[in-house]
Scaffold this motif. Sequence first.
Motif, PDB file in Angstrom:
ATOM      1  N   VAL A  47       0.425  -1.128   0.232  1.00  0.00           N
ATOM      2  CA  VAL A  47      -0.024  -0.107  -0.320  1.00  0.00           C
ATOM      3  C   VAL A  47       0.541   1.362   0.111  1.00  0.00           C
ATOM      4  CG1 VAL A  47      -1.663   1.324   1.383  1.00  0.00           C
ATOM      5  CG2 VAL A  47      -1.884  -1.528   1.325  1.00  0.00           C
ATOM      6  N   ALA A  48       1.073   2.103  -1.090  1.00  0.00           N
ATOM      7  CA  ALA A  48       1.672   3.584  -0.639  1.00  0.00           C
ATOM      8  C   ALA A  48       0.380   3.765  -0.809  1.00  0.00           C
ATOM      9  CB  ALA A  48       2.078   3.377  -2.187  1.00  0.00           C
ATOM     10  N   ARG A  49       0.523   5.545   0.027  1.00  0.00           N
ATOM     11  CA  ARG A  49      -0.022   6.948  -0.396  1.00  0.00           C
ATOM     12  C   ARG A  49       0.497   7.993  -0.585  1.00  0.00           C
ATOM     13  NH1 ARG A  49      -1.102   8.674   5.176  1.00  0.00           N
ATOM     14  NH2 ARG A  49      -2.139   6.200   5.203  1.00  0.00           N
ATOM     15  N   VAL A  50      -0.296   8.760  -1.536  1.00  0.00           N
ATOM     16  CA  VAL A  50       0.370   9.756  -2.862  1.00  0.00           C
ATOM     17  C   VAL A  50       0.142  10.663  -1.847  1.00  0.00           C
ATOM     18  CG1 VAL A  50      -0.536  11.489  -4.611  1.00  0.00           C
ATOM     19  CG2 VAL A  50      -0.495   8.296  -5.211  1.00  0.00           C
ATOM     20  N   LEU A  51       1.737  11.877  -1.944  1.00  0.00           N
ATOM     21  CA  LEU A  51       1.889  12.727  -0.564  1.00  0.00           C
ATOM     22  C   LEU A  51       0.948  14.068  -1.630  1.00  0.00           C
ATOM     23  CD1 LEU A  51       5.027  11.666   0.885  1.00  0.00           C
ATOM     24  CD2 LEU A  51       2.833  11.501   2.015  1.00  0.00           C
ATOM     25  N   ASP A  52       1.865  14.142  -2.752  1.00  0.00           N
ATOM     26  CA  ASP A  52       1.551  15.247  -4.479  1.00  0.00           C
ATOM     27  C   ASP A  52       1.173  14.499  -4.607  1.00  0.00           C
ATOM     28  OD1 ASP A  52       1.296  18.390  -4.703  1.00  0.00           O
ATOM     29  OD2 ASP A  52       3.556  18.085  -4.339  1.00  0.00           O
ATOM     30  N   VAL A  53       0.878  15.831  -5.818  1.00  0.00           N
ATOM     31  CA  VAL A  53       0.163  15.349  -7.784  1.00  0.00           C
ATOM     32  C   VAL A  53       1.212  16.389  -7.822  1.00  0.00           C
ATOM     33  CG1 VAL A  53      -0.397  14.300  -9.408  1.00  0.00           C
ATOM     34  CG2 VAL A  53      -1.370  13.579  -7.022  1.00  0.00           C
ATOM     35  N   PRO A  57       7.266  17.867 -16.145  1.00  0.00           N
ATOM     36  CA  PRO A  57       8.221  18.957 -17.004  1.00  0.00           C
ATOM     37  C   PRO A  57       8.292  19.105 -18.208  1.00  0.00           C
ATOM     38  CG  PRO A  57       9.445  17.187 -15.489  1.00  0.00           C
ATOM     39  CD  PRO A  57       8.380  16.951 -15.552  1.00  0.00           C
ATOM     40  N   ASP A  58       8.490  17.704 -18.772  1.00  0.00           N
ATOM     41  CA  ASP A  58       7.737  18.031 -20.264  1.00  0.00           C
ATOM     42  C   ASP A  58       6.536  18.448 -20.777  1.00  0.00           C
ATOM     43  OD1 ASP A  58       8.057  17.718 -22.750  1.00  0.00           O
ATOM     44  OD2 ASP A  58       8.126  15.789 -22.936  1.00  0.00           O
ATOM     45  N   PRO A  59       6.885  19.611 -20.839  1.00  0.00           N
ATOM     46  CA  PRO A  59       4.783  20.500 -20.969  1.00  0.00           C
ATOM     47  C   PRO A  59       4.407  19.854 -22.574  1.00  0.00           C
ATOM     48  CG  PRO A  59       6.689  21.940 -22.047  1.00  0.00           C
ATOM     49  CD  PRO A  59       7.950  20.774 -21.433  1.00  0.00           C
ATOM     50  N   LYS A  60       4.420  19.001 -23.017  1.00  0.00           N
ATOM     51  CA  LYS A  60       4.320  18.347 -24.007  1.00  0.00           C
ATOM     52  C   LYS A  60       3.352  17.170 -24.230  1.00  0.00           C
ATOM     53  CE  LYS A  60       7.409  18.097 -26.679  1.00  0.00           C
ATOM     54  NZ  LYS A  60       8.326  17.837 -28.900  1.00  0.00           N
ATOM     55  N   ALA A  61       3.760  16.449 -21.948  1.00  0.00           N
ATOM     56  CA  ALA A  61       3.126  15.589 -21.819  1.00  0.00           C
ATOM     57  C   ALA A  61       2.635  16.013 -20.862  1.00  0.00           C
ATOM     58  CB  ALA A  61       3.825  14.524 -21.204  1.00  0.00           C
ATOM     59  N   THR A  62       1.368  15.773 -21.398  1.00  0.00           N
ATOM     60  CA  THR A  62       0.060  16.822 -20.629  1.00  0.00           C
ATOM     61  C   THR A  62      -1.123  15.558 -20.126  1.00  0.00           C
ATOM     62  OG1 THR A  62      -1.467  16.563 -22.581  1.00  0.00           O
ATOM     63  CG2 THR A  62      -0.411  18.606 -22.039  1.00  0.00           C
ATOM     64  N   ARG A  63      -0.583  14.465 -20.543  1.00  0.00           N
ATOM     65  CA  ARG A  63      -1.757  13.357 -19.766  1.00  0.00           C
ATOM     66  C   ARG A  63      -1.045  12.383 -18.708  1.00  0.00           C
ATOM     67  NH1 ARG A  63      -4.012  10.568 -24.734  1.00  0.00           N
ATOM     68  NH2 ARG A  63      -5.433   9.469 -23.072  1.00  0.00           N
ATOM     69  N   ILE A  64       0.321  13.247 -18.419  1.00  0.00           N
ATOM     70  CA  ILE A  64       0.910  12.616 -17.364  1.00  0.00           C
ATOM     71  C   ILE A  64       1.580  13.126 -16.464  1.00  0.00           C
ATOM     72  CG2 ILE A  64       1.554   9.839 -18.907  1.00  0.00           C
ATOM     73  CD1 ILE A  64       4.597  11.722 -19.017  1.00  0.00           C
ATOM     74  N   ARG A  65       1.383  12.897 -14.884  1.00  0.00           N
ATOM     75  CA  ARG A  65       1.677  13.352 -13.839  1.00  0.00           C
ATOM     76  C   ARG A  65       3.349  12.640 -13.630  1.00  0.00           C
ATOM     77  NH1 ARG A  65      -3.617  15.517 -11.244  1.00  0.00           N
ATOM     78  NH2 ARG A  65      -4.355  13.380 -11.678  1.00  0.00           N
ATOM     79  N   LEU A  66       3.400  13.703 -12.509  1.00  0.00           N
ATOM     80  CA  LEU A  66       3.926  13.190 -10.942  1.00  0.00           C
ATOM     81  C   LEU A  66       3.664  13.010 -10.048  1.00  0.00           C
ATOM     82  CD1 LEU A  66       7.943  15.009 -11.787  1.00  0.00           C
ATOM     83  CD2 LEU A  66       6.665  12.469 -13.003  1.00  0.00           C
ATOM     84  N   ALA A  67       3.865  11.969  -9.366  1.00  0.00           N
ATOM     85  CA  ALA A  67       3.755  11.737  -8.096  1.00  0.00           C
ATOM     86  C   ALA A  67       4.234  11.730  -7.149  1.00  0.00           C
ATOM     87  CB  ALA A  67       2.338  10.449  -7.969  1.00  0.00           C
ATOM     88  N   THR A  68       4.495  12.275  -5.578  1.00  0.00           N
ATOM     89  CA  THR A  68       5.381  12.252  -4.435  1.00  0.00           C
ATOM     90  C   THR A  68       4.552  11.158  -3.827  1.00  0.00           C
ATOM     91  OG1 THR A  68       5.851  13.788  -4.873  1.00  0.00           O
ATOM     92  CG2 THR A  68       6.428  12.567  -3.140  1.00  0.00           C
ATOM     93  N   VAL A  69       5.346   9.818  -3.670  1.00  0.00           N
ATOM     94  CA  VAL A  69       4.511   8.506  -3.156  1.00  0.00           C
ATOM     95  C   VAL A  69       5.623   8.034  -1.848  1.00  0.00           C
ATOM     96  CG1 VAL A  69       4.457   5.900  -3.380  1.00  0.00           C
ATOM     97  CG2 VAL A  69       3.914   7.834  -5.152  1.00  0.00           C
ATOM     98  N   ASP A  70       4.170   7.734  -1.009  1.00  0.00           N
ATOM     99  CA  ASP A  70       5.119   7.255   0.455  1.00  0.00           C
ATOM    100  C   ASP A  70       4.772   5.908   0.219  1.00  0.00           C
ATOM    101  OD1 ASP A  70       6.185   5.817   2.657  1.00  0.00           O
ATOM    102  OD2 ASP A  70       4.561   8.065   4.149  1.00  0.00           O
ATOM    103  N   ASP A  71       5.597   5.368   0.038  1.00  0.00           N
ATOM    104  CA  ASP A  71       6.087   3.205   0.567  1.00  0.00           C
ATOM    105  C   ASP A  71       6.745   3.107   1.586  1.00  0.00           C
ATOM    106  OD1 ASP A  71       8.422   3.720   0.456  1.00  0.00           O
ATOM    107  OD2 ASP A  71       9.197   1.841  -1.211  1.00  0.00           O
ATOM    108  N   GLY A  72       6.498   3.926   2.435  1.00  0.00           N
ATOM    109  CA  GLY A  72       6.398   2.915   3.983  1.00  0.00           C
ATOM    110  C   GLY A  72       7.969   3.203   4.228  1.00  0.00           C
ATOM    111  N   THR A  73       9.190   3.354   3.169  1.00  0.00           N
ATOM    112  CA  THR A  73      10.812   3.091   3.428  1.00  0.00           C
ATOM    113  C   THR A  73      11.328   4.857   4.050  1.00  0.00           C
ATOM    114  OG1 THR A  73      10.580   3.728   1.001  1.00  0.00           O
ATOM    115  CG2 THR A  73      11.083   1.107   1.407  1.00  0.00           C
TER     116      THR A  73
END
Lengths: 800, 355
Positions: A47-53, A57-73
């Motif tokens: 189980v991982a919790r998404v901390l931030d979305v 950075p690539d302006p053309k990549a409009t359909r993908i995003r970067l998530a900051t994830v806590d996987d407990g490690t």
Amino acid sequence: MNISLRWLQEFLRRDLDAADVAARLAMLGAPVDAVEPLHAELAPFVVARVLDVGPHPDPKATRIRLATVDDGTGAPLTVVCGAPNVAAGRSYPFARLGTRMPGPQGFRIEPRPIRGVVSEGMLCSARELGLGQEHDGILLLDTDAAPGTPLLDAVVLADTRLVVDVTPNRPDLLGHKGVARELSASYGAPFRLPVIAGAGRVDVPAARLTGASDAVGGLHLAIEDAASCPRFHAAVIQGAAVGPSPDWLRRRLESVGVRSINNVVDATNYVMLELNQPMHAYDVSRLRGATLVVRRARAGERVTTLDAVERPLTGEMVAIADSEGVIGIAGVMGGASTEVSAASRDILLEAAYWDPTRIRRTRRDLNLGTEASYRFERGIDLWGGEAAMRRCLELVLATAGGTLVETPLDLWPVPTHPPRIFLRPARVTRVLGIELPWHELERHLVAIGATVVSKPEEGRIAVDVPGWRPDLRREIDLIEEIARLHGYDDFPSELQRFRVGRLPDAPEEAVRSSVRRGLVAEGFYEVVSLPMGAADGADSVRLLNPLSADDAWLRRRLLPGLVRLVEANWANRVADVRLFEIGTAFAAGAPGERPREERRVAAVLTGRREPAHWTGSGDAMFDLWDLKARLEAAVALAIPDAEVQVEAQGWIVRDRKGRLVGEGGPLKADAPPWAGPLFGFELLVDPAPRRPAPFAPLPATPSSERVLALLLPEGVRVREVESVLRRAGGALLERVDVDSDYRGAELPAGTRSVAFRLTFRTPDRTLRDSEVDDAESRLLAALATELGVQRRDGASRTGG
Amino acid sequence: MPSTGYPDLDALLPRLDSIPTLTAAALESERTAILGRKSGRLTAALKTLGALPVEERKRYGAAVNQLKLRFEAAFAERAIGLEAEARQRESMGADLTMPGRRRWVGAEHPVTKVMDEIVDIFRELGFAVATGPEVETEWYNFLALNFPADHPAMDMHDTLYVDAPPAAGERAGKLLLRTHTSPVQIRTLLASPPPVRVVIPGMVYRNDAMDASHLPAFAQIEGLAVDEGISFVDLKATLDHFAHRFFSPSTKTRFRPSFFPFTEPSAEMDVECQLCHGAGCAACKGTGWMEILGCGMVHPAVLENCGLDSEQFTGWAFGMGPHRIALLRYGVPDIRLLLGGDMRFLEAVGRPGGA
């Protein structure tokens, strides 16, 4: 029967170890053939919790995003995610770097750059995890579990499927409740029905007992064939919303290999798998005439079943019919016309008991076995329908909504009680050989759900057996239950005194083993082959239901099978083959008689007479004379007193009554050019007991030998010469051996020269030469008169 | 060496004595010197006979002939001796690592060996061998053995039916190939009052497609003990004893409840896996156990069907499959090998010590 470990855990409300459960079930009589962990491939997911979305950075990549994830490690990870539903603060299944995705071609999660950013893991959709078809987004987890918790611990997914081998006498083990009851007895812990979320919202009233016909929810119901359908529970729900089942129900069915269909059908299947009561749901709007009748089908009637196959019915089958015709085959499969679908609103639920034998015959005649027919033909609980109906109604009302329109109906024309059996503790002791205290007997009986009605009284107790155990019918059945729950392992294992049996060995047994030993000593290998094959003569016996057309007949002779085995050896380039078989041959009996069975022995031999040796001594091949000696030896063992006679190019064997009891000679076969000649024989094995040969005193006087070279005219055979010699030689002539057989140009035309070695002896004194000379003259005279056989001139007079 | 009475002949006696020491070559020239047709000494002596007076001719002739016989015998004996010496010399010098001369050996089928061994163990316990027909009626094969007609228990036996009517007067039902040796239990109990102790080896038939572990015809061996006072403890103790004799005294066994219509209580006996000795392996599916036989107390209904009082008599029975046991024992991976007549296989499993 597939059993879900998690389902059992809910019954027993404790953690269970699959191996331990399997071991206990085996010792209770229900061995587990396989233990299959389900979703084990999801073990590495967490189980991982998404901390931030944030945006990529690539302006053309409009359909993908970067998530900051806590996987407990500890350190937050950067994960590239294309799902529209990723949201900060929520939990999702997470594959860390190095995790292998499920499925046969599952790839490994590697640190690959996606549009210039390295993703340190992957948030997963249901489809990627093999948990469903949804892949519009990643799987949102409804869990409070801390990041890093194994997915299988956080979500109700992990389960173990036990494949239980259920014997035909235990229909109760075809439901989880029955298995839970056994384990409850084994663990000494209570069990109860699992709680269904949302159930209990509606209080289902007790069923209304009625006769062979009545009405519920505006429908007229009638049992016209009460012998086939002694009891029928029915209830009507109106306004149900038929649709997909909740996840827990879908997974529960899938855990035991049953496909989810919709919430109503799933509820009926759930009840069947839990309580062993097969149920059926009808779409009320599609019943014609608001009527449902249980009756015999009429010859010529047809129905299209749920599997979309139109099936012809016979008067021996029980049908469910509405006012227009058959809408289902009772106890086997429902009809397509009244199937519950997403459009259905009003539902009729059925929980019936069908006569096991009728269902068995129907299933066989239609060649249509189903989960329902399997259970009905083993016998379900005649008294369990009401509880099953209640469970099913609760489940449908909880998952599909709607309203129970009336008290459920219990059509039971002839109410009966489960049987009462009397058990004598003294009999338990006699059969089992150990004395068990009364309280232990009672404990075991209670554990199987029986009611002990009375304390021991006049040496016996009354026991009311539960309805789900149709196998318990007489005292011995209860004794078995007591032994089973006491534990077979806990019986002592000390040999007791015994009396030797009255019967002697079957005589054929001794004969067969002496024939077998004789042939083994001659260098033959025994084979045990199948007695089925092609027809072999007019009196072959045919099988009614053979495995294949090639194996539709029983063998009449053993030799043809042995010849095929020789050919198979030749195909392996094995040239030296010596095989025999002692087995049964079958032939049609006289009219009105059953087929005849004969125990026979057959042998074949080909190849070298002895193993090849560097001195060259093993170069000779088996010939006719090798066969003849073995044939004669086998006759002496298998059917003494029979005579070997010459017939065409081989021999036949006749018993004293002149019946043909065997044959031997060269055999035809599909032989490669390098193979030696093939010979064989086949004989009847006479089962009559053999008497040992009487002892003849060893000779105390010397013998005299003479060799007579005789000219045999064409047509005179050695056996005839021999019999004249024996007759004329009388008591003096002890034995006759053939020394040589010679044909040559120097002999008179049309003759051959055969040298006989004659042994003369009298038991009481040494023979004088003159006596032997006289005997020899008598023999020569008899031969000349009876057979025209002369001594060969110039042959030596004495031998040895 | 007695004198011949003639000095010229006596002169030859030392040469007679020396014959046993002659070499092969010397033997030949000595034979020529004494018996040679042209210049042999005795030939020459015989030639002188004509010149002698009648009486003298007779006496001298007899002496020469006698001596001639003695020489002939001595030469023959020496020739045999020389031959034997030659043979001995030859074998002294032979390469004794050369292979010896074998003869063909045969062997019982592995299944027969297993059956014989089982029978032998039960003979020690007072059992005799019983046999019966392979074509049976439904009554003997099923009904008398308490199989309810049209019951799922019948599904445990895929039956091959025979295209022939049962004989008049025979117990009812269609003719079939017996699916187990148990009908012989019925025939035995009908034929003999208890005490009954029999083992029943024989072929049985099932409508099973052939594969690595199934044959449509295979051997079975069954045991039956019926008497007063026989209990489940006897059953367990006897079969334990059997397992210890057949496998090894330290072989562990366990009895599990099971179901057969003709026994109750019913059991299956497992023995410790003979390959992994309980550790768990592929052959035993990791359980450490191998199922060896089915058994149980004879069902009272079976005794009653045979006209026996089930209150007075009790009994037990077992059945096992020698084909399966042979697979275990010889480590044969495919039961079809037991069916064929492949000499290479039969020789390998038939080797002494191979059992």
